[in-house]
Write an enzyme that holds these catalytic residues in place. Structure first.
Site, PDB file in Angstrom:
ATOM      1  N   LYS A  88       0.802  -1.205   0.083  1.00  0.00           N
ATOM      2  CA  LYS A  88       0.062   0.089  -0.002  1.00  0.00           C
ATOM      3  C   LYS A  88       0.988   1.303   0.005  1.00  0.00           C
ATOM      4  CE  LYS A  88      -1.844   2.832   2.903  1.00  0.00           C
ATOM      5  NZ  LYS A  88      -1.785   3.916   2.207  1.00  0.00           N
ATOM      6  N   GLU A 134       9.793   0.713  10.608  1.00  0.00           N
ATOM      7  CA  GLU A 134      10.919   1.577  10.362  1.00  0.00           C
ATOM      8  C   GLU A 134      10.125   2.998  10.582  1.00  0.00           C
ATOM      9  OE1 GLU A 134      12.596   4.567   9.177  1.00  0.00           O
ATOM     10  OE2 GLU A 134      12.805   4.012   7.036  1.00  0.00           O
ATOM     11  N   GLU A 141       9.927  14.850  16.008  1.00  0.00           N
ATOM     12  CA  GLU A 141       9.971  14.938  14.864  1.00  0.00           C
ATOM     13  C   GLU A 141       9.345  16.101  14.075  1.00  0.00           C
ATOM     14  OE1 GLU A 141       9.029  11.442  12.557  1.00  0.00           O
ATOM     15  OE2 GLU A 141      10.946  11.491  11.783  1.00  0.00           O
TER      16      GLU A 141
HETATM   17  P1  NDP Z   1       1.661   7.674   8.822  1.00  0.00           P
HETATM   18  O1  NDP Z   1       2.361   6.824   9.747  1.00  0.00           O
HETATM   19  O2  NDP Z   1      -0.028   7.876   8.864  1.00  0.00           O
HETATM   20  O3  NDP Z   1       1.569   6.900   7.224  1.00  0.00           O
HETATM   21  C1  NDP Z   1       2.504   6.002   6.866  1.00  0.00           C
HETATM   22  C2  NDP Z   1       1.793   4.748   5.947  1.00  0.00           C
HETATM   23  O4  NDP Z   1       0.921   4.262   6.862  1.00  0.00           O
HETATM   24  C3  NDP Z   1       0.976   5.522   4.806  1.00  0.00           C
HETATM   25  O5  NDP Z   1       0.900   4.619   4.065  1.00  0.00           O
HETATM   26  C4  NDP Z   1      -0.389   5.690   5.585  1.00  0.00           C
HETATM   27  O6  NDP Z   1      -1.468   5.703   4.698  1.00  0.00           O
HETATM   28  C5  NDP Z   1      -0.461   4.284   6.529  1.00  0.00           C
HETATM   29  N1  NDP Z   1      -1.243   4.238   7.397  1.00  0.00           N
HETATM   30  C6  NDP Z   1      -1.641   5.175   8.112  1.00  0.00           C
HETATM   31  N2  NDP Z   1      -2.794   4.794   9.173  1.00  0.00           N
HETATM   32  C7  NDP Z   1      -2.493   3.682   9.099  1.00  0.00           C
HETATM   33  C8  NDP Z   1      -3.294   2.339  10.119  1.00  0.00           C
HETATM   34  N3  NDP Z   1      -3.912   2.656  11.057  1.00  0.00           N
HETATM   35  N4  NDP Z   1      -2.849   1.382   9.627  1.00  0.00           N
HETATM   36  C9  NDP Z   1      -2.099   0.995   8.539  1.00  0.00           C
HETATM   37  N5  NDP Z   1      -1.513   1.809   7.891  1.00  0.00           N
HETATM   38  C10 NDP Z   1      -1.498   3.260   8.180  1.00  0.00           C
HETATM   39  O7  NDP Z   1       2.351   9.069   8.323  1.00  0.00           O
HETATM   40  P2  NDP Z   1       1.960  10.644   7.822  1.00  0.00           P
HETATM   41  O8  NDP Z   1       1.909  10.473   6.588  1.00  0.00           O
HETATM   42  O9  NDP Z   1       0.407  10.871   8.657  1.00  0.00           O
HETATM   43  O10 NDP Z   1       2.866  11.517   8.477  1.00  0.00           O
HETATM   44  C11 NDP Z   1       2.802  11.737   9.902  1.00  0.00           C
HETATM   45  C12 NDP Z   1       4.047  11.852  10.500  1.00  0.00           C
HETATM   46  O11 NDP Z   1       4.747  10.792  10.415  1.00  0.00           O
HETATM   47  C13 NDP Z   1       5.291  12.887   9.480  1.00  0.00           C
HETATM   48  O12 NDP Z   1       4.908  14.199  10.096  1.00  0.00           O
HETATM   49  C14 NDP Z   1       6.303  12.432  10.027  1.00  0.00           C
HETATM   50  O13 NDP Z   1       6.760  13.125  11.443  1.00  0.00           O
HETATM   51  C15 NDP Z   1       6.210  10.987  10.198  1.00  0.00           C
HETATM   52  N6  NDP Z   1       6.786  10.232   9.323  1.00  0.00           N
HETATM   53  C16 NDP Z   1       7.742   9.281   9.162  1.00  0.00           C
HETATM   54  C17 NDP Z   1       8.191   8.590   8.226  1.00  0.00           C
HETATM   55  C18 NDP Z   1       9.375   7.837   8.242  1.00  0.00           C
HETATM   56  O14 NDP Z   1      10.040   7.713   7.143  1.00  0.00           O
HETATM   57  N7  NDP Z   1       9.848   7.224   9.265  1.00  0.00           N
HETATM   58  C19 NDP Z   1       7.565   8.645   6.883  1.00  0.00           C
HETATM   59  C20 NDP Z   1       6.399   9.326   6.736  1.00  0.00           C
HETATM   60  C21 NDP Z   1       5.915  10.078   8.008  1.00  0.00           C
HETATM   61  P3  NDP Z   1      -1.769   7.409   4.272  1.00  0.00           P
HETATM   62  O15 NDP Z   1      -0.746   8.009   3.689  1.00  0.00           O
HETATM   63  O16 NDP Z   1      -2.836   6.983   3.263  1.00  0.00           O
HETATM   64  O17 NDP Z   1      -2.473   7.878   5.228  1.00  0.00           O
END
Ligand code: NDP
Length: 483
Positions: A188, A262, A394
């Site tokens: 996904k 991660e 972060e």
């Molecule tokens: P999320 O953790 O929400 O998103 C990461 C992935 O998980 C996306 O594909 C998201 O879908 C999906 N997801 C969201 N909720 C669920 C759930 N309950 N069960 C399974 N999968 C889920 O990060 P955000 O995009 O909301 O970003 C928020 C913050 O997270 C950022 O500001 C940053 O600080 C941090 N972040 C850290 C990352 C890293 O590389 N460690 C990467 C991205 C964000 P969808 O995008 O459709 O919501």
């Protein structure tokens, strides 16, 4: 601004990317080797964050769609695992080569949908994507050598959930080791950046990759949650926020699923007084402003030895004035668009919070930014206390926190004073200090006299709230074999 430093007279002519990438109006789900309309009958728009223009409509996978993808993967996995390892390798080599051949198109699409500068998607993301598939293709028939004394048996169907900051690279980190080990995948992509994963699905069709071995279900958080909860997924690999990661860990623990996480970071970047400062400044800039700071391992907490603190700040102030914010598809751009309005609002809230808590904001000056799109100038805070919110949480944007230290012990204590433990950087001229400090830093990756270097052969992952499990290298393969 430091008045002793000369103004930067550089002015570049625009250098826009000319390749036009054709897009369909609508994209279905990639299940069993075919694009199919969603059973949920729901679609969502995906935009270009630099212009807010709609690029395409994408299917939103509901529970029944995720189920169909897992069923397709389960059926395909058995055949894929039975295939001679050298034949699996051939498929992965072919995919890697086709990614190389279509690299320009993939880079443009990545920048169009995600906002990152074309310079980065062209020179870093896409070459690394190809490297990951080449590297893992090479391991397919050598897994006994990679992991001696380990029974070489795939896990089955893997659910993989990736974020928006490195859409295609995270896809490669997830798919390549899983496929090399004989697993099938349901992946996904993030809601805001589905287009390069969809383009990869088209490439899989083009090269006649065995149907059903890779399935791509687009959607939002709920789609990811269905994938985690589905009884058919035996392993979950997640990259994203710590908060969502914790929820996924609970679900997987209850269901006895394998899991690698991660998550976020607040990585310390240490500059000792004997560091080569010209290079260190470039390392600092790369560490925090690369990909608009949307990097889990960004060197967001800069710890500078007190004797060189003022010099580092003056040089940094000068350097960020030459960073160009603007059109991600312009080859001169250093800092592209913020990935979404939600992320921009989050960064702005941290900027306000830093000032309110007493830190001093140094923002790069510049002309007006485009009225449309999501933009944030590079900046850094000084007078930051370890207790400040901006020093602990972060931000995931182009905002650095600068603090100082006097002794090595103080540097290490401050660096480790975080619930995270993903990465760290050390700059010093002394080899003995590098080994001493790197050993005492609680971080999964420690870069020495460099920052943010990725390689498919090098394992990547964190400690503490940054997650567990490693991706890349032989450690990464291990996470895709049954126990
Ligand atoms: P999320 O953790 O929400 O998103 C990461 C992935 O998980 C996306 O594909 C998201 O879908 C999906 N997801 C969201 N909720 C669920 C759930 N309950 N069960 C399974 N999968 C889920 O990060 P955000 O995009 O909301 O970003 C928020 C913050 O997270 C950022 O500001 C940053 O600080 C941090 N972040 C850290 C990352 C890293 O590389 N460690 C990467 C991205 C964000 P969808 O995008 O459709 O919501």
């Amino acid at each position: 601004m430091n008045s002793a430093l000369p103004a930067i007279p550089w002015d570049y002519s625009p250098a826009p990317e000319t390749l036009k990438v054709p897009l369909e109006k609508r994209y279905g789900l990639f299940i069993g080797g075919q694009f199919v309309p969603p059973r949920s009958r729901r679609w969502f728009e995906t935009i270009n964050p630099a212009t807010e223009q709609v690029l395409a409509e994408v299917a939103e996978a509901g529970e029944a769609d995720v189920d169909a993808a897992v069923v397709a993967a389960t059926a395909a996995q058995k055949k894929w695992a039975r295939l001679a390892a050298r034949e699996r390798a051939k498929h992965l080599y072919r995919l890697a080569r086709r990614i190389q051949e279509r690299s320009r198109e993939l880079a443009v699409l990545e920048s169009l949908n995600g906002g990152k500068p074309i310079r980065e998607s062209r020179d870093i993301d896409v070459p690394l994507v190809a490297q990951h598939f080449f590297y893992h293709a090479g391991w397919c028939d050598k897994l006994h050598y990679a992991l001696p004394n380990r029974k070489i048996q795939p896990i089955g169907v893997c659910g993989q959930i990736i974020p928006w900051n490195f859409p295609l690279l995270m896809l490669a980190w997830k798919l390549a080791p899983a496929l090399a080990c004989g697993n099938a995948c349901v992946l996904k992509p993030a809601e805001t950046t589905p287009l390069t994963a969809i383009r990869l699905a088209e490439i899989l069709q083009e090269i006649e990759f065995p149907a059903g071995v890779v399935n791509i279900v687009t959607g939002a958080g709920a789609t990811g949650a269905h994938l985690v909860a589905h009884p058919g997924t035996r392993k979950i690999a997640f990259t994203g926020s710590t908060e969502v990661g914790k929820g996924i860990a609970r679900t997987c623990a209850a269901a006895g699923k394998d899991l690698t996480l991660e998550l976020g970071g607040k990585s310390p970047h240490l500059i000792f007084e004997d560091a080569p400062l010209d290079q260190a400044i470039e390392g600092i800039v790369n560490g925090i402003y690369f990909n608009q700071g949307h990097v889990c391992c960004a060197g967001s907490r800069l710890l500078v030895q007190e004797s060189v603190r003022d010099e580092v700040i003056a040089r940094l102030e000068h350097r960020i004035r030459s960073l160009r914010v603007g059109d991600p598809l312009d080859k001169n751009t250093d800092i592209g668009a913020i990935n979404s309005r939600a992320q921009l609002d989050k960064i702005r809230a941290y900027l306000a919070c830093g000032t309110a808590e007493g830190a001093t904001l140094h923002e790069a000056p510049g002309g007006p930014l485009p009225a449309k799109g999501f933009w944030c100038r590079p900046s850094f805070f000084t007078e930051v206390q370890p207790s400040h919110t901006i020093a602990r949480e972060e931000i995931f944007g182009p905002v650095l926190q600068v603090m100082s230290f006097r002794t090595t012990s103080e540097a290490i204590e401050r660096a480790n004073n975080t619930p995270y433990g993903l990465a760290a950087g050390v700059w010093t001229d002394k080899g003995a200090r590098i080994f001493d400090v790197a050993r005492r830093l609680r971080a999964g990756v420690v870069w020495c006299n460099t920052y943010i270097q990725f390689d498919a052969a090098s394992p990547f992952g964190g400690y503490k709230e940054s997650g567990f499990g490693r991706e890349g290298g032989r450690h990464g393969l291990s996470a895709y074999l049954a126990h």
